[in-house]
Scaffold this active site. Structure first.
Site, PDB file in Angstrom:
ATOM      1  N   PRO A 194      35.545  31.566   2.191  1.00 26.64           N
ATOM      2  CA  PRO A 194      34.790  30.927   3.137  1.00 26.64           C
ATOM      3  C   PRO A 194      34.977  31.027   4.632  1.00 26.64           C
ATOM      4  O   PRO A 194      34.236  30.535   5.376  1.00 26.64           O
ATOM      5  CB  PRO A 194      35.156  29.412   2.379  1.00 26.64           C
ATOM      6  CG  PRO A 194      36.335  29.170   2.361  1.00 26.64           C
ATOM      7  CD  PRO A 194      36.715  30.848   1.555  1.00 26.64           C
ATOM      8  N   ARG A 206      27.798  41.141  -2.878  1.00 29.30           N
ATOM      9  CA  ARG A 206      29.600  41.591  -2.899  1.00 29.30           C
ATOM     10  C   ARG A 206      29.498  43.109  -2.960  1.00 29.30           C
ATOM     11  O   ARG A 206      30.314  43.715  -2.339  1.00 29.30           O
ATOM     12  CB  ARG A 206      30.150  40.754  -3.877  1.00 29.30           C
ATOM     13  CG  ARG A 206      31.514  41.043  -3.743  1.00 29.30           C
ATOM     14  CD  ARG A 206      32.124  40.508  -2.561  1.00 29.30           C
ATOM     15  NE  ARG A 206      33.688  40.542  -2.582  1.00 29.30           N
ATOM     16  CZ  ARG A 206      34.453  40.112  -1.626  1.00 29.30           C
ATOM     17  NH1 ARG A 206      34.182  39.607  -0.659  1.00 29.30           N
ATOM     18  NH2 ARG A 206      35.737  40.127  -1.473  1.00 29.30           N
ATOM     19  N   GLY A 252      30.276  46.220   4.900  1.00 33.93           N
ATOM     20  CA  GLY A 252      31.058  46.172   6.086  1.00 33.93           C
ATOM     21  C   GLY A 252      30.163  45.549   7.260  1.00 33.93           C
ATOM     22  O   GLY A 252      30.648  45.486   8.681  1.00 33.93           O
ATOM     23  N   GLU A 278      41.944  40.841   1.015  1.00 33.96           N
ATOM     24  CA  GLU A 278      43.224  40.680   1.448  1.00 33.96           C
ATOM     25  C   GLU A 278      43.480  41.317   2.460  1.00 33.96           C
ATOM     26  O   GLU A 278      44.608  40.983   3.471  1.00 33.96           O
ATOM     27  CB  GLU A 278      44.068  41.277   0.082  1.00 33.96           C
ATOM     28  CG  GLU A 278      44.097  40.420  -1.241  1.00 33.96           C
ATOM     29  CD  GLU A 278      42.516  40.906  -2.023  1.00 33.96           C
ATOM     30  OE1 GLU A 278      42.508  40.360  -3.009  1.00 33.96           O
ATOM     31  OE2 GLU A 278      42.152  41.662  -1.447  1.00 33.96           O
TER      32      GLU A 278
END
Length: 423
Positions: free
Chosen positions: A344, A277, A318, A71
């Site tokens: 995506p 992830r 990162g 986000e």
């Protein structure tokens, strides 16, 4: 600043405000326990109590809040566009998670600061608002803290909710707190949804005049990379066939590793980069890779990619901008179970062809747009994935995704102007 009468809190919101006031003495203890477990930043945890670790910039300040990594990164395109239209603006981004702070630091827009969001209690909120004095408060996606929204409104700060996303399941969960939503949603001067279903669901909770502007994630600037590291990896990889499994979870890893085994029977030199992830799952994933008899190199251990390496486990945080720049095609994880998909567009902005599984509720509108443009491909079996990785249409598919991003820019400009009208 907004002028006019500020609506008093209703009964449900007054109950929330009372609850957070009563819990306030426990907050330092809670944060210290999280700090001991490594879940807070040792140097910055007091930001969550409203104690700023930076000075407020001079001039007008826009405060943007998002909950976590994806986000927060999606806000960068909006910030860049607003900064271009109004060169005197500065920006403050707040978020809740360690990962979001660390990755944003590598991808920070100009004239932008980051702080951890204050906890939704009277003391932290007051200290935060008194110090930063924002001229506009922008909230992203689903993250709304009732007390903080109310106190910003009471301080005369215009409020906007952007990139809002709320499917029917999320609406059902929030109906239990509908009285609070009916109180806080009308306080927003602008609400922008990603698609019509979200707009309808927000209206059902009490929002007024919801507009649809699409997903901000589709127009975020490319993720940063390290050119030196990119050169080193390109040298190690050479001209080997390469594909990426990005932002994976366990069900994704079962699919991508099985598909890779099948690719290796046809082209033994093929290399897979597997980027989970959650990098702290690296040990578990490494064990699974070795159990399959695949030859592994691990980035967190400083391993180089050798000619015999079959899977490069990118268990670091990162660096997705680096891996997307290396790989011509990627399977985007989170799409094989209830995780319901990951972003995506990070791949699309860097020219990487997009493959994905069938579970996409969190990004339904995004993937629908990509599918309509023939800019992504769904797979759900190892054989289908192996075939898709080597599909000759992948380069053209990636170009169609980039064209879709360019077409989305007009919607962003219109939204930016509406937001700037509130400052």
């Amino acid at each position: 600043m907004k002028t006019g009468k500020i609506a008093p809190p209703g009964i449900a919101l007054r109950g929330w405000l009372a609850l957070t006031w009563g819990l306030q003495p426990l907050l330092p203890m809670l944060l210290k326990r999280r700090l001991a477990r490594g879940k807070e930043d040792k140097a910055r945890w007091r930001e969550k109590l409203g104690f700023a670790s930076a000075s407020r910039p001079d001039g007008r300040l826009v405060w943007l809040h998002a909950v976590g990594l994806g986000e927060v990164l999606a806000l960068r395109g909006l910030i860049a566009r607003m900064a271009r239209l109004e060169p005197d603006l500065s920006f403050l981004v707040t978020s809740n998670t360690l990962g979001s702070a660390r990755v944003l630091a590598r991808n920070m827009p100009s004239r932008t600061l980051h702080q951890f969001a204050p906890l939704d209690a009277p003391g932290p909120a007051r200290r935060f608002l008194d110090h930063w004095r924002p001229d506009l408060s922008i909230w992203a996606e689903q993250e709304l803290w009732p007390g903080l929204v109310f106190r910003a409104d009471r301080a005369g700060i215009p409020l906007a909710l952007i990139n809002a996303r709320m499917n029917d399941s999320a609406l059902a969960r929030r109906r239990r707190a509908r009285a609070i939503y009916r109180d806080i949603l009308p306080r927003f001067a602008l609400i922008s949804a990603q698609e019509k279903r979200t707009a309808s669901n927000l209206t059902a909770l009490g929002a007024r005049r919801v507009r649809c502007d699409g997903s901000l994630k589709s127009i975020a600037p490319p993720l940063a990379d390290d050119p030196t590291e990119k050169t080193l990896l390109e040298t190690d990889i050479g001209d080997r066939p390469l594909w990426l499994a990005a932002s994976t979870h366990a069900p994704d890893e079962d699919l991508v590793l099985t598909a890779h085994e099948r690719l290796l029977t046809r082209a033994p030199e093929t290399l897979q980069i597997l980027a989970p992830r959650l990098p702290d799952r690296g040990d578990t994933i490494a064990t699974e890779i070795r159990a399959r008899g695949l030859r592994l190199a691990r980035r967190s251990a400083g391993d180089s990619i050798a000619p015999e390496t079959q899977v490069y486990l990118a268990d670091t945080l990162g660096e997705m901008g680096l891996f997307y720049r290396l790989a011509p095609v990627a399977f985007i994880g989170g799409s094989m179970n209830e995780t319901q998909g990951h972003n995506p567009w990070e791949a699309a902005t860097l020219g990487t062809a997009i493959l994905h599984g069938p579970y996409l509720a969190n990004f339904a509108a995004d993937y629908a747009a990509l599918q309509d443009a023939r800019a992504a491909r769904m797979v759900n079996t190892p054989n289908a994935l192996a075939e898709a990785v080597t599909n000759p249409d992948n380069a053209a598919m990636a170009e169609r995704a980039e064209a879709l991003i360019a077409a989305n820019m007009d919607r962003l400009d219109a939204l930016c102007q509406k937001l700037l009208d509130l400052v």
